[in-house]
Design a protein around this motif. Structure first.
Motif, PDB file in Angstrom:
ATOM      1  N   ASP A  36      77.262 109.755 -73.151  1.00 13.17           N
ATOM      2  CA  ASP A  36      77.167 108.349 -73.532  1.00 13.17           C
ATOM      3  C   ASP A  36      77.193 107.475 -72.283  1.00 13.17           C
ATOM      4  O   ASP A  36      77.941 107.755 -71.334  1.00 13.17           O
ATOM      5  CB  ASP A  36      78.321 107.962 -74.444  1.00 13.17           C
ATOM      6  N   ALA A  37      76.404 106.414 -72.296  1.00 11.91           N
ATOM      7  CA  ALA A  37      76.332 105.516 -71.140  1.00 11.91           C
ATOM      8  C   ALA A  37      77.700 104.925 -70.819  1.00 11.91           C
ATOM      9  O   ALA A  37      78.035 104.730 -69.642  1.00 11.91           O
ATOM     10  CB  ALA A  37      75.317 104.413 -71.406  1.00 11.91           C
ATOM     11  N   GLU A  38      78.493 104.654 -71.846  1.00 14.32           N
ATOM     12  CA  GLU A  38      79.808 104.065 -71.620  1.00 14.32           C
ATOM     13  C   GLU A  38      80.712 105.012 -70.840  1.00 14.32           C
ATOM     14  O   GLU A  38      81.540 104.576 -70.030  1.00 14.32           O
ATOM     15  CB  GLU A  38      80.460 103.708 -72.961  1.00 14.32           C
ATOM     16  N   ASN A  39      80.569 106.306 -71.073  1.00 13.76           N
ATOM     17  CA  ASN A  39      81.357 107.289 -70.326  1.00 13.76           C
ATOM     18  C   ASN A  39      80.918 107.389 -68.868  1.00 13.76           C
ATOM     19  O   ASN A  39      81.718 107.711 -67.987  1.00 13.76           O
ATOM     20  CB  ASN A  39      81.248 108.669 -70.977  1.00 13.76           C
ATOM     21  N   ILE A  40      79.646 107.120 -68.628  1.00 14.55           N
ATOM     22  CA  ILE A  40      79.109 107.236 -67.266  1.00 14.55           C
ATOM     23  C   ILE A  40      79.517 106.033 -66.424  1.00 14.55           C
ATOM     24  O   ILE A  40      79.820 106.175 -65.228  1.00 14.55           O
ATOM     25  CB  ILE A  40      77.575 107.363 -67.316  1.00 14.55           C
ATOM     26  N   ARG A  41      79.526 104.843 -67.060  1.00 14.79           N
ATOM     27  CA  ARG A  41      79.889 103.638 -66.314  1.00 14.79           C
ATOM     28  C   ARG A  41      81.313 103.771 -65.768  1.00 14.79           C
ATOM     29  O   ARG A  41      82.252 104.074 -66.481  1.00 14.79           O
ATOM     30  CB  ARG A  41      79.778 102.406 -67.202  1.00 14.79           C
ATOM     31  N   GLY A  42      81.456 103.568 -64.489  1.00 13.06           N
ATOM     32  CA  GLY A  42      82.765 103.666 -63.872  1.00 13.06           C
ATOM     33  C   GLY A  42      83.207 105.074 -63.548  1.00 13.06           C
ATOM     34  O   GLY A  42      84.353 105.291 -63.133  1.00 13.06           O
ATOM     35  N   SER A  43      82.292 106.056 -63.713  1.00 10.25           N
ATOM     36  CA  SER A  43      82.667 107.448 -63.460  1.00 10.25           C
ATOM     37  C   SER A  43      82.421 107.870 -62.018  1.00 10.25           C
ATOM     38  O   SER A  43      82.702 109.010 -61.646  1.00 10.25           O
ATOM     39  CB  SER A  43      81.890 108.382 -64.397  1.00 10.25           C
ATOM     40  N   ALA A  44      81.883 106.959 -61.215  1.00  8.07           N
ATOM     41  CA  ALA A  44      81.643 107.263 -59.803  1.00  8.07           C
ATOM     42  C   ALA A  44      81.971 106.035 -58.969  1.00  8.07           C
ATOM     43  O   ALA A  44      81.921 104.896 -59.456  1.00  8.07           O
ATOM     44  CB  ALA A  44      80.201 107.692 -59.569  1.00  8.07           C
ATOM     45  N   VAL A  45      82.302 106.263 -57.711  1.00  6.02           N
ATOM     46  CA  VAL A  45      82.664 105.177 -56.803  1.00  6.02           C
ATOM     47  C   VAL A  45      82.238 105.550 -55.397  1.00  6.02           C
ATOM     48  O   VAL A  45      82.195 106.733 -55.042  1.00  6.02           O
ATOM     49  CB  VAL A  45      84.189 104.919 -56.855  1.00  6.02           C
ATOM     50  N   THR A  46      81.880 104.546 -54.601  1.00  3.93           N
ATOM     51  CA  THR A  46      81.558 104.771 -53.198  1.00  3.93           C
ATOM     52  C   THR A  46      82.730 104.313 -52.350  1.00  3.93           C
ATOM     53  O   THR A  46      83.218 103.185 -52.495  1.00  3.93           O
ATOM     54  CB  THR A  46      80.280 104.017 -52.788  1.00  3.93           C
ATOM     55  N   VAL A  47      83.184 105.201 -51.484  1.00  9.54           N
ATOM     56  CA  VAL A  47      84.346 104.952 -50.618  1.00  9.54           C
ATOM     57  C   VAL A  47      83.849 104.813 -49.182  1.00  9.54           C
ATOM     58  O   VAL A  47      83.160 105.698 -48.669  1.00  9.54           O
ATOM     59  CB  VAL A  47      85.352 106.117 -50.701  1.00  9.54           C
ATOM     60  N   THR A  48      84.206 103.703 -48.536  1.00  8.49           N
ATOM     61  CA  THR A  48      83.732 103.432 -47.187  1.00  8.49           C
ATOM     62  C   THR A  48      84.912 103.086 -46.281  1.00  8.49           C
ATOM     63  O   THR A  48      85.823 102.347 -46.681  1.00  8.49           O
ATOM     64  CB  THR A  48      82.730 102.264 -47.176  1.00  8.49           C
ATOM     65  N   GLY A  49      84.878 103.627 -45.058  1.00  9.47           N
ATOM     66  CA  GLY A  49      85.938 103.327 -44.096  1.00  9.47           C
ATOM     67  C   GLY A  49      85.954 104.328 -42.958  1.00  9.47           C
ATOM     68  O   GLY A  49      84.943 105.028 -42.721  1.00  9.47           O
ATOM     69  N   GLU A  50      87.067 104.372 -42.232  1.00 11.52           N
ATOM     70  CA  GLU A  50      87.205 105.343 -41.149  1.00 11.52           C
ATOM     71  C   GLU A  50      87.022 106.756 -41.703  1.00 11.52           C
ATOM     72  O   GLU A  50      87.570 107.098 -42.738  1.00 11.52           O
ATOM     73  CB  GLU A  50      88.579 105.222 -40.489  1.00 11.52           C
ATOM     74  N   GLU A  51      86.252 107.557 -40.961  1.00 11.27           N
ATOM     75  CA  GLU A  51      85.871 108.872 -41.474  1.00 11.27           C
ATOM     76  C   GLU A  51      87.079 109.734 -41.850  1.00 11.27           C
ATOM     77  O   GLU A  51      87.091 110.373 -42.904  1.00 11.27           O
ATOM     78  CB  GLU A  51      85.011 109.608 -40.440  1.00 11.27           C
ATOM     79  N   THR A  52      88.095 109.746 -41.016  1.00  8.04           N
ATOM     80  CA  THR A  52      89.261 110.588 -41.307  1.00  8.04           C
ATOM     81  C   THR A  52      89.976 110.128 -42.576  1.00  8.04           C
ATOM     82  O   THR A  52      90.444 110.946 -43.372  1.00  8.04           O
ATOM     83  CB  THR A  52      90.241 110.581 -40.122  1.00  8.04           C
ATOM     84  N   ASN A  53      90.055 108.818 -42.770  1.00  7.33           N
ATOM     85  CA  ASN A  53      90.709 108.283 -43.964  1.00  7.33           C
ATOM     86  C   ASN A  53      89.878 108.551 -45.224  1.00  7.33           C
ATOM     87  O   ASN A  53      90.410 108.863 -46.289  1.00  7.33           O
ATOM     88  CB  ASN A  53      90.971 106.797 -43.816  1.00  7.33           C
ATOM     89  N   VAL A  54      88.545 108.417 -45.079  1.00  7.63           N
ATOM     90  CA  VAL A  54      87.654 108.713 -46.207  1.00  7.63           C
ATOM     91  C   VAL A  54      87.775 110.183 -46.588  1.00  7.63           C
ATOM     92  O   VAL A  54      87.856 110.537 -47.770  1.00  7.63           O
ATOM     93  CB  VAL A  54      86.187 108.357 -45.858  1.00  7.63           C
ATOM     94  N   ALA A  55      87.808 111.061 -45.575  1.00  9.21           N
ATOM     95  CA  ALA A  55      87.924 112.498 -45.839  1.00  9.21           C
ATOM     96  C   ALA A  55      89.224 112.819 -46.562  1.00  9.21           C
ATOM     97  O   ALA A  55      89.258 113.630 -47.499  1.00  9.21           O
ATOM     98  CB  ALA A  55      87.830 113.278 -44.525  1.00  9.21           C
ATOM     99  N   ALA A  56      90.301 112.176 -46.152  1.00  7.29           N
ATOM    100  CA  ALA A  56      91.594 112.424 -46.787  1.00  7.29           C
ATOM    101  C   ALA A  56      91.589 111.942 -48.234  1.00  7.29           C
ATOM    102  O   ALA A  56      92.127 112.609 -49.130  1.00  7.29           O
ATOM    103  CB  ALA A  56      92.699 111.729 -45.997  1.00  7.29           C
TER     104      ALA A  56
END
Length: 310
Positions: free
Chosen positions: A213-233
């Motif tokens: 269902d589209a409602e289940n998909i909305r909000g099921s992914a996010v893009t995380v941006t920042g210092e590489e080590t912090n993003v990896a953690a």
């Protein structure tokens, strides 16, 4: 209640290529479904199988509980409209609509007349003399005014300009709310149709890789941006769909529903969290699936000159 569509292990081969590869699928109906995927993914082939315009190589196909091939009882309940729609060369739009009214039991002539006016269609001009946008509008009018129980739109609106496409989207939602039915909408303009869709089917390499269902998909992914080590953690142990790196910075798109604790941790790490649109999700999901399979995107030459069902 039996499903409108039920496929079990359906495969379609063109010479050495599988355009549809072992698809098992159940569509209960009464929704607007988005059939999404890149060019050559198998969308048109799958719809052609369901509308009996191209037989499956193997597997079981059921539409309204029966196989659709040469089955008038099934075909009379569905409508298939596509971008490359073909009509008799000397037909005018008026003649095309008259023919459709004789076939589709739920045809609404008043609705068709309204659409003709909104799309500014010249009813007496021969179809072969119409512009691409006008030809697309003919298909859209038939697909909407037919009010078939099961309607397939295989990108017939690509020839329409942005204004005309919005008319199509508005009238689709308006009429669907008054006359519920099952609509399967194939589109490359994912962000444009995202708000219309109630259920998403994502096909790639001939396989269904997402059915939700589209409602289940909305909000099921996010893009995380920042210092590489912090993003990896922060993303460790998560399902990563896409990863980019620029110097000491990184941007990672991952599948996750973040709670307040996750967001607080991201803030402590100095990370930026960005929502992922349906189009971005589809692209990332498709690319990730191909990467896991270790295959390059393939091109399938799918049928290109199919008529309105039957």
């Amino acid at each position: 209640m039996p499903p409108v569509i039920e496929l079990t292990g359906v495969t379609k081969r063109y010479k050495d290529t599988k355009a549809v590869d072992g698809v098992t699928l159940r569509i209960d109906g009464g929704k607007i479904y988005g059939l999404l995927g890149r060019n050559g993914a198998g969308k048109t082939t799958l719809m052609s199988i369901l509308t009996a315009q191209d037989p499956e190589t193997s597997g079981t196909v059921r539409v309204f509980g029966q196989h659709p091939y040469e089955n008038d009882a099934v075909l009379s309940r569905m409508c298939f409209i596509r971008e490359s729609q073909k009509y008799p060369g000397d037909f005018t739009p008026a003649q095309a609509f008259k023919s459709a009214s004789l076939f589709f039991a739920n045809w609404d002539q008043d609705f068709a007349d309204r659409l003709v006016e909104e799309f500014a269609l010249p009813l007496k001009r021969r179809i072969k003399k119409l512009s691409r946008g006008q030809l697309s509008a003919v298909g859209v009018v038939i697909g909407l005014a037919a009010r078939a129980e099961l309607t397939f739109f295989d990108e017939p609106y690509l020839g329409l300009d942005a204004f005309a496409r919005q008319i199509f989207y508005d009238r689709l939602v308006e009429d669907y709310s008054r006359h519920p039915r099952t609509i399967i909408l194939s589109s490359h303009l994912i962000d444009e149709v995202a708000n219309l869709l109630e259920h998403v089917l994502l096909i790639d390499q001939g396989r269904i890789i997402l059915d939700d269902d589209a409602e289940n998909i909305r909000g099921s992914a996010v893009t995380v941006t920042g210092e590489e080590t912090n993003v990896a953690a922060f993303t460790a142990g998560r399902t990563v769909l896409h990863r980019e790196r620029l110097g000491s910075l990184a941007s990672v798109t991952m599948e996750a529903r973040l709670g307040s604790a996750d967001r607080a941790r991201a803030a402590d790490l100095g990370l930026e969290l960005s929502p992922v649109s349906l189009q971005q999700f589809v692209v990332r999901k498709t690319t990730a699936a191909a990467g896991r399979a270790g295959v390059e995107p393939r091109t399938v030459t799918e049928p290109s000159e199919l008529e309105v069902a039957p």
